[in-house]
Scaffold this motif. Structure first.
Motif, PDB file in Angstrom:
ATOM      1  N   MET A  90       0.836  -1.206   0.000  1.00 55.61           N
ATOM      2  CA  MET A  90       0.000   0.000   0.000  1.00 55.61           C
ATOM      3  C   MET A  90       0.871   1.256   0.000  1.00 55.61           C
ATOM      4  SD  MET A  90      -2.844   1.563  -0.051  1.00 55.61           S
ATOM      5  CE  MET A  90      -4.060   0.259   0.215  1.00 55.61           C
ATOM      6  N   ALA A  91       1.915   1.265   0.798  1.00 60.03           N
ATOM      7  CA  ALA A  91       2.791   2.434   0.845  1.00 60.03           C
ATOM      8  C   ALA A  91       3.443   2.685  -0.510  1.00 60.03           C
ATOM      9  CB  ALA A  91       3.856   2.241   1.922  1.00 60.03           C
ATOM     10  N   GLY A  92       3.895   1.612  -1.165  1.00 59.98           N
ATOM     11  CA  GLY A  92       4.530   1.783  -2.471  1.00 59.98           C
ATOM     12  C   GLY A  92       3.586   2.379  -3.495  1.00 59.98           C
ATOM     13  N   MET A  93       2.346   1.910  -3.517  1.00 59.30           N
ATOM     14  CA  MET A  93       1.369   2.459  -4.467  1.00 59.30           C
ATOM     15  C   MET A  93       1.056   3.917  -4.157  1.00 59.30           C
ATOM     16  SD  MET A  93      -1.225  -0.733  -5.222  1.00 59.30           S
ATOM     17  CE  MET A  93      -1.497  -1.199  -3.523  1.00 59.30           C
ATOM     18  N   GLN A  94       0.929   4.237  -2.874  1.00 62.66           N
ATOM     19  CA  GLN A  94       0.624   5.621  -2.506  1.00 62.66           C
ATOM     20  C   GLN A  94       1.794   6.551  -2.819  1.00 62.66           C
ATOM     21  OE1 GLN A  94      -2.208   6.748  -1.733  1.00 62.66           O
ATOM     22  NE2 GLN A  94      -3.384   4.939  -1.165  1.00 62.66           N
ATOM     23  N   LEU A  95       3.004   6.078  -2.617  1.00 63.26           N
ATOM     24  CA  LEU A  95       4.172   6.872  -2.987  1.00 63.26           C
ATOM     25  C   LEU A  95       4.199   7.146  -4.487  1.00 63.26           C
ATOM     26  CD1 LEU A  95       6.797   5.183  -0.697  1.00 63.26           C
ATOM     27  CD2 LEU A  95       6.625   7.660  -0.990  1.00 63.26           C
ATOM     28  N   HIS A  96       3.886   6.133  -5.287  1.00 61.03           N
ATOM     29  CA  HIS A  96       3.861   6.325  -6.728  1.00 61.03           C
ATOM     30  C   HIS A  96       2.826   7.378  -7.118  1.00 61.03           C
ATOM     31  CE1 HIS A  96       2.662   4.992 -10.927  1.00 61.03           C
ATOM     32  NE2 HIS A  96       3.868   5.491 -11.046  1.00 61.03           N
ATOM     33  N   ARG A  97       1.652   7.304  -6.521  1.00 63.67           N
ATOM     34  CA  ARG A  97       0.606   8.287  -6.815  1.00 63.67           C
ATOM     35  C   ARG A  97       1.046   9.702  -6.438  1.00 63.67           C
ATOM     36  NH1 ARG A  97      -1.879   3.515  -6.490  1.00 63.67           N
ATOM     37  NH2 ARG A  97      -3.957   3.217  -7.361  1.00 63.67           N
ATOM     38  N   SER A  98       1.806   9.820  -5.346  1.00 61.20           N
ATOM     39  CA  SER A  98       2.252  11.154  -4.938  1.00 61.20           C
ATOM     40  C   SER A  98       3.249  11.740  -5.925  1.00 61.20           C
ATOM     41  CB  SER A  98       2.894  11.091  -3.549  1.00 61.20           C
ATOM     42  OG  SER A  98       4.244  10.636  -3.591  1.00 61.20           O
ATOM     43  N   LEU A  99       3.955  10.887  -6.650  1.00 59.18           N
ATOM     44  CA  LEU A  99       4.872  11.381  -7.666  1.00 59.18           C
ATOM     45  C   LEU A  99       4.147  11.824  -8.929  1.00 59.18           C
ATOM     46  CD1 LEU A  99       7.565   8.584  -7.200  1.00 59.18           C
ATOM     47  CD2 LEU A  99       7.903  11.015  -6.662  1.00 59.18           C
ATOM     48  N   ILE A 100       2.977  11.218  -9.176  1.00 58.08           N
ATOM     49  CA  ILE A 100       2.189  11.588 -10.352  1.00 58.08           C
ATOM     50  C   ILE A 100       1.334  12.815 -10.078  1.00 58.08           C
ATOM     51  CG2 ILE A 100       0.416  10.808 -11.972  1.00 58.08           C
ATOM     52  CD1 ILE A 100       1.212   7.930 -11.248  1.00 58.08           C
ATOM     53  N   TRP A 101       0.696  12.822  -8.906  1.00 53.15           N
ATOM     54  CA  TRP A 101      -0.199  13.915  -8.514  1.00 53.15           C
ATOM     55  C   TRP A 101       0.303  14.558  -7.233  1.00 53.15           C
ATOM     56  CZ3 TRP A 101      -2.934   9.003  -9.361  1.00 53.15           C
ATOM     57  CH2 TRP A 101      -3.441   8.891 -10.659  1.00 53.15           C
ATOM     58  N   PRO A 102       1.339  15.382  -7.317  1.00 54.65           N
ATOM     59  CA  PRO A 102       1.957  15.925  -6.103  1.00 54.65           C
ATOM     60  C   PRO A 102       1.070  16.853  -5.302  1.00 54.65           C
ATOM     61  CG  PRO A 102       2.844  16.979  -8.082  1.00 54.65           C
ATOM     62  CD  PRO A 102       2.018  15.820  -8.545  1.00 54.65           C
ATOM     63  N   ASP A 103       0.015  17.378  -5.889  1.00 55.36           N
ATOM     64  CA  ASP A 103      -0.831  18.299  -5.144  1.00 55.36           C
ATOM     65  C   ASP A 103      -1.891  17.600  -4.333  1.00 55.36           C
ATOM     66  OD1 ASP A 103       0.507  20.507  -6.122  1.00 55.36           O
ATOM     67  OD2 ASP A 103      -0.750  20.603  -7.916  1.00 55.36           O
ATOM     68  N   ILE A 104      -2.003  16.260  -4.465  1.00 50.59           N
ATOM     69  CA  ILE A 104      -2.972  15.495  -3.697  1.00 50.59           C
ATOM     70  C   ILE A 104      -2.243  14.808  -2.570  1.00 50.59           C
ATOM     71  CG2 ILE A 104      -4.655  13.629  -3.747  1.00 50.59           C
ATOM     72  CD1 ILE A 104      -5.049  14.180  -6.710  1.00 50.59           C
ATOM     73  N   HIS A 105      -2.477  15.262  -1.367  1.00 49.29           N
ATOM     74  CA  HIS A 105      -1.855  14.655  -0.190  1.00 49.29           C
ATOM     75  C   HIS A 105      -2.763  14.955   1.007  1.00 49.29           C
ATOM     76  CE1 HIS A 105      -0.451  18.845  -0.181  1.00 49.29           C
ATOM     77  NE2 HIS A 105      -0.394  18.731   1.130  1.00 49.29           N
ATOM     78  N   PRO A 106      -2.614  14.177   2.099  1.00 43.82           N
ATOM     79  CA  PRO A 106      -3.474  14.389   3.254  1.00 43.82           C
ATOM     80  C   PRO A 106      -3.388  15.788   3.789  1.00 43.82           C
ATOM     81  CG  PRO A 106      -2.239  12.325   3.450  1.00 43.82           C
ATOM     82  CD  PRO A 106      -1.701  13.048   2.274  1.00 43.82           C
TER      83      PRO A 106
END
Length: 298
Positions: free
Chosen positions: A282-298
């Motif tokens: 789960m962490a790996g997938m979420q990290l990947h998403r943060s690299l694609i969409w950097p403006d979406i974070h908690p």
């Protein structure tokens, strides 16, 4: 070089997270000090497809599979300092090198704090355990001793009665109210209030006064703390769980420091190899998403 993600900790959670990132063709640096929490155990249980396998073999095979991906860099060493900010983190390792990454993942595990009982530490992971789902079945419904460390030990004894005949050693660490004592005794749990002098043999408990009781296996609920102080040094908040401290994370596995993530035993409870692998994925997938969409974070 600036890596997409620097993973500090190369055990099951860290490798699982790295696998997701490598399969997305992201550059990953894993820094591993080589201190797996279950390195004393002979077998790992409860992990689908690997039940009964030597945990060292699981870790070795997993690393070999990661090394087939060309965007992996693996460093055997200890991370000693971290600093920086979102998209620009620096990690120094003990040999003097400093590495740079856009994201950080702490998969550094926890340290078990065991009761100070002579003979316990050298039996830890071999005949003294903490997880019945990992080690209870192999005791073949035999006699099980539970060494108390606090109030949670009464629940541990009750749970372990599913796997065998249980004796709970209060050992000065647990005071049972009459109702709680009666409830345990009604489940055929023997309560032993005599203090423990030492452990011997495979799983023998020597009591003060001279008696020795023998068991198929022993269980204890250690308190835990994160194995590394680096997350706290960087400003990551800690959370209090039922058996100790862990790194506070959102559902995305991001810590309170933007761009810094945590997974595995250091960031969740309860603990097992299978849960660590799932949490790492789960962490790996979420990290990947943060690299694609950097403006979406908690």
């Amino acid at each position: 070089m600036i890596y997409d993600v620097i993973v500090i900790g190369g055990s099951y959670a860290g490798m699982s997270a790295s696998l997701q990132l490598l399969r997305a063709r992201r550059s990953v640096l894993v820094i591993d000090a080589g201190n797996r929490r279950n390195r004393m155990a002979r077998q790992s249980h409860g992990f689908l497809g690997q039940d009964g396998t030597d945990p060292a073999s699981i870790a070795k095979e997993a690393r070999q599979q990661l090394e087939a991906y060309p965007t992996l860099t693996w460093v055997d060493g200890e991370a000693v300092a971290v600093n920086g900010e979102y998209d620009a983190f620096d990690v120094a390792i003990a040999d003097g090198q400093t590495h740079h990454g856009r994201r950080l993942l702490f998969a550094t595990g926890v340290t078990d704090h065991l009761p100070n009982i002579d003979g316990l530490e050298e039996r830890w992971g071999r005949s003294v355990f903490h997880c019945p789902y990992c080690h209870g079945y192999e005791l073949d419904a035999g006699r099980i001793g539970v060494i108390a460390t606090g109030p949670m030990s009464a629940h541990q004894a009750e749970l372990l009665s599913e796997w065998g005949t249980v004796t709970l050693f209060t050992n000065g660490a647990l005071t049972l109210e009459p109702a709680a004592r009666q409830a345990l005794e009604q489940k055929a749990i023997t309560i032993e209030d005599t203090a423990i002098r030492a452990l011997s043999g495979e799983a023998d408990v020597q009591l003060r006064g001279g008696r020795t009781l023998s068991f198929a296996g022993l269980f204890v609920a250690p308190t835990v703390t994160p194995s590394s102080s680096l997350p706290a040094n960087l400003g990551c908040s800690m959370a209090q769980g039922p058996i100790g401290q862990m790194i506070a994370v959102e559902g995305s596995k991001e810590t309170t420091v933007r761009g810094v993530y945590a997974c595995g035993d250091a960031a969740m409870m309860p603990h097992s190899v299978s849960l660590a692998v799932g949490d790492g994925a789960m962490a790996g997938m979420q990290l990947h998403r943060s690299l694609i969409w950097p403006d979406i974070h908690p």
